[in-house]
Design a protein around this motif. Structure first.
Motif, PDB file in Angstrom:
ATOM      1  N   GLY A 108      17.205  44.737  24.368  1.00  0.00           N
ATOM      2  CA  GLY A 108      17.431  45.155  22.993  1.00  0.00           C
ATOM      3  C   GLY A 108      18.624  46.080  22.856  1.00  0.00           C
ATOM      4  O   GLY A 108      19.435  45.938  21.932  1.00  0.00           O
ATOM      5  N   VAL A 109      18.755  47.040  23.767  1.00  0.00           N
ATOM      6  CA  VAL A 109      19.867  47.996  23.721  1.00  0.00           C
ATOM      7  C   VAL A 109      21.195  47.284  23.940  1.00  0.00           C
ATOM      8  O   VAL A 109      22.185  47.531  23.234  1.00  0.00           O
ATOM      9  N   MET A 135      12.095  42.155  19.785  1.00  0.00           N
ATOM     10  CA  MET A 135      11.386  43.099  20.638  1.00  0.00           C
ATOM     11  C   MET A 135       9.908  43.164  20.284  1.00  0.00           C
ATOM     12  O   MET A 135       9.046  43.210  21.167  1.00  0.00           O
ATOM     13  N   VAL A 150       6.994  54.348  22.674  1.00  0.00           N
ATOM     14  CA  VAL A 150       7.311  53.477  21.540  1.00  0.00           C
ATOM     15  C   VAL A 150       7.005  54.193  20.232  1.00  0.00           C
ATOM     16  O   VAL A 150       7.788  54.153  19.277  1.00  0.00           O
ATOM     17  N   TYR A 186      11.888  52.190  17.233  1.00  0.00           N
ATOM     18  CA  TYR A 186      11.979  52.471  18.665  1.00  0.00           C
ATOM     19  C   TYR A 186      13.396  52.233  19.188  1.00  0.00           C
ATOM     20  O   TYR A 186      13.968  53.099  19.872  1.00  0.00           O
ATOM     21  N   ILE A 187      13.980  51.097  18.839  1.00  0.00           N
ATOM     22  CA  ILE A 187      15.322  50.791  19.343  1.00  0.00           C
ATOM     23  C   ILE A 187      16.354  51.736  18.724  1.00  0.00           C
ATOM     24  O   ILE A 187      17.336  52.121  19.365  1.00  0.00           O
ATOM     25  N   THR A 212      13.360  46.643  26.384  1.00  0.00           N
ATOM     26  CA  THR A 212      14.206  47.731  25.882  1.00  0.00           C
ATOM     27  C   THR A 212      15.653  47.537  26.321  1.00  0.00           C
ATOM     28  O   THR A 212      16.583  47.700  25.515  1.00  0.00           O
ATOM     29  N   PRO A 257       9.191  48.412  16.331  1.00  0.00           N
ATOM     30  CA  PRO A 257      10.282  48.167  17.290  1.00  0.00           C
ATOM     31  C   PRO A 257      11.656  48.551  16.742  1.00  0.00           C
ATOM     32  O   PRO A 257      12.536  48.972  17.499  1.00  0.00           O
ATOM     33  N   ILE A 303      16.238  54.872  20.708  1.00  0.00           N
ATOM     34  CA  ILE A 303      16.985  54.721  21.957  1.00  0.00           C
ATOM     35  C   ILE A 303      18.482  54.840  21.706  1.00  0.00           C
ATOM     36  O   ILE A 303      19.206  55.533  22.439  1.00  0.00           O
ATOM     37  N   LEU A 322       7.927  46.519  28.870  1.00  0.00           N
ATOM     38  CA  LEU A 322       8.618  47.341  27.878  1.00  0.00           C
ATOM     39  C   LEU A 322      10.021  47.708  28.340  1.00  0.00           C
ATOM     40  O   LEU A 322      10.970  47.669  27.542  1.00  0.00           O
ATOM     41  N   GLY A 323      10.176  48.041  29.625  1.00  0.00           N
ATOM     42  CA  GLY A 323      11.488  48.436  30.129  1.00  0.00           C
ATOM     43  C   GLY A 323      12.508  47.310  30.034  1.00  0.00           C
ATOM     44  O   GLY A 323      13.655  47.531  29.619  1.00  0.00           O
ATOM     45  N   GLY A 348       9.549  56.748  19.389  1.00  0.00           N
ATOM     46  CA  GLY A 348      10.741  56.110  18.822  1.00  0.00           C
ATOM     47  C   GLY A 348      10.554  55.776  17.359  1.00  0.00           C
ATOM     48  O   GLY A 348      11.431  56.018  16.525  1.00  0.00           O
TER      49      GLY A 348
END
Length: 561
Positions: free
Chosen positions: A193-194, A175, A56, A249-250, A190, A246, A253, A186-187, A59
């Motif tokens: 969110g993605v 998130m 995190v 982080y996103i 994530t 977050p 990703i 978290l997975g 990210g």
């Protein structure tokens, strides 16, 4: 030349940097210790200081430092041919940026999460540290102002990015609450969110949003500037876990996914390079003057960036869980930045040839435009040829990357400016500046004023500021490396200090040279504001360097006494 060859060479080199060179620096030079109590534990406050999972935190750090710079800088630099930009990005990332970013993060973690300016003040001297803080503040002022203009221009040019760009804020808040309040996996968070973020992209294509051409006397560009800085001010005072962390982080990703798509397409298409190795004017006698030192202040964040040290020591260091995470977050963050810069170069020098197959090396000068536009256009052509993604959707995807990274940099940058203003309030006993609302207003107001100042509306602001930002940014990187060298010498790692002092010497010479050239240009062009900023940066830099060298001399003399 085929772009696939350049991609493979770059990735193999980055692999060497991560698996071999970074491990050597982390274990033998910095000597990272998993048992060291980091500031996120000893000073935990659940707002700025909070232990964070290294993935995190990577990210957050990566997207905070990335911004639009590793896209804009390399896209401009390829105007001189692909070879200088390519080799500087690859070598600079491995031996300059990675060491700089990891070292700045380590130094801050070892000094209670202080900014690199605060570390310099403690290590080299109080007055020198105060001068260092001026350079940091000016870099933040320029990067926040330039990125604000870039986002405003992209928002006007690509209305299809508005829904996904602003929708990403709500995805990030969801998130943050899910991870830190409800303690969800978290997975899973994530993945949700993605999916939500990428689901907004086709929606934005279907429902593009444009602001009125004029509203209350403000055009669309000005309206976006107002909205962006209002948002940045609010975002900068929110707890890092709720939005900044977050969101970064996103975005990290989505960049990772974007690079996979772009790199996969390059492997499938293997497009030919339409740019020359060097433009003819450089190969002529004395032509190197066109390239040096301007290349090294143009690529900037794609190879090394002082801004990275500000972020590493400003927000990231306050969230490091274990000191050994410094290598993962710092060095790998630099490699991510280099990978984005590498992808940008290939998109510019090869992607444009897919749009018009008749283009060749000889016509490069006529088709080159520079800036983020070529990245979006050329990258989208590669995505379309390799994976069948429609050109318009590909352009939206890549333009969204530019907007999201510039926005996350603004989020972090305004927050870091607030920290500096508060530090000044504490240092000079100006009590009202220690208030986070007042310090935020000062930071936002100055950046907003520079963006609004009329240095060239509609895209000229960042063009005018960019060379000065690049030079100042690289100067700051060299001062950070110099501070790290002093720390290592103090800790009896004299030979190890060469790992930072050799890159420092090179980049300091290039950036000072470039700053002097730009200062002369600004005076000739009667851009007196930028001339004054250049002058201040050069004078402060020379003062800091002389003081640091004096400090090193005293340390060495005491060891031999």
């Amino acid at each position: 030349m085929n772009a696939l060859i350049l991609l493979v060479i770059g990735l193999v080199a980055f692999g060497f940097g991560w698996f071999i060179y970074s491990k050597f620096v982390a274990s033998k030079i910095l000597k990272l210790d998993a048992n060291f109590s980091t500031p996120s534990h000893t000073m935990r406050d659940e707002v700025d200081y909070i232990p964070t999972h290294k993935f995190v935190l990577w990210g957050h750090h990566f997207t905070a430092v990335a911004g639009a710079a590793p896209i804009v800088g390399p896209a401009i630099a390829v105007q001189w041919g692909w070879m200088p930009a390519f080799f500087w990005v690859v070598l600079g990332t491995i031996f300059f940026a990675g060491v700089h970013d990891m070292g700045a993060l380590w130094a801050s973690v070892r000094h209670q999460g202080q900014s690199i300016g605060g570390v310099c003040r403690k290590i080299v001297g109080s007055k020198v540290g105060q001068l260092f803080m001026i350079v940091i503040f000016l870099v933040l002022l320029m990067v926040n102002s330039a990125f604000g203009v870039i986002i405003a221009n992209e928002s006007v040019a690509y209305p299809s990015t508005i829904i996904p760009a602003w929708g990403a804020i709500f995805v990030a808040i969801f998130m943050g609450i899910s991870i830190y309040h409800f303690r969800l996996n978290l997975g899973i968070v994530t993945l949700i969110g993605v999916v939500a973020l990428y689901g907004l992209i086709p929606l934005g294509n279907v429902i593009p949003i444009s602001l009125p051409a004029e509203f209350l006397g403000f055009n669309a560009y000005q309206q976006w500037i107002i909205i962006l800085f209002l948002y940045a001010g609010v975002a900068s005072i929110m707890p890092v876990w709720l939005l900044l962390q977050p969101r970064d982080y996103i975005n990290g990703i989505q960049l990772f996914i974007g690079l996979i798509l772009l790199y996969s397409s390059i492997f499938l298409v293997a497009p030919a390079v339409v740019a020359p190795k060097l433009i003819p004017s450089i190969t002529q006698e004395g032509g190197w003057q066109i390239l040096i030192p301007v290349l090294f202040i143009t690529v900037a964040c794609g190879a090394i960036s002082g801004f990275h040290g500000i972020v590493a020591s400003g927000t990231t260091s306050k969230q490091v869980d274990k000191e050994t995470d410094v290598r993962f977050v710092g060095y790998l963050g630099a490699l991510g930045e280099g990978s984005l810069a590498l992808g940008t170069i290939i998109a510019c020098i090869a992607g444009l040839g897919l749009i018009n197959p008749d283009l060749s090396v000889d016509t490069w000068a006529s088709l080159y435009k520079g800036g983020a536009a070529n990245f979006s256009l050329g990258g989208a052509a590669i995505l379309h040829s390799g994976l069948g993604i429609p050109q318009s959707l590909g352009q939206t995807l890549l333009s969204l990357m530019v907007i999201l990274f510039a926005a996350t940099t603004m989020d972090a940058g305004i927050r870091l400016q607030r920290y500096i203003v508060q530090e000044w309030g504490e240092l000079y006993k100006i009590h009202f500046l220690k208030n986070k609302w007042v310090s935020t207003l000062v930071a936002v107001g100055l950046c907003f004023s520079l963006s609004w100042s009329g240095l060239g509306e509609g895209g000229q602001n960042e063009v005018a500021i960019w060379p000065l930002f690049g030079a100042t940014n690289q100067i700051l990187a060299s001062l950070t490396l110099l501070t790290l060298g002093v720390i290592l010498i103090q800790n009896k790692r004299i030979k190890g200090s060469l790992v930072v002092l050799i890159p420092m010497s090179f980049i300091l010479c290039m950036s000072l040279w470039g700053a002097l050239i730009k200062m002369k240009d600004y005076y000739t062009q009667e851009s007196y504001l930028l001339f004054v900023i250049s002058f201040i940066v050069i004078v402060v830099t020379i003062s800091v360097v002389l003081s640091a060298l004096s400090c090193i001399s005293k340390i060495l003399r005491s060891k031999h006494a």
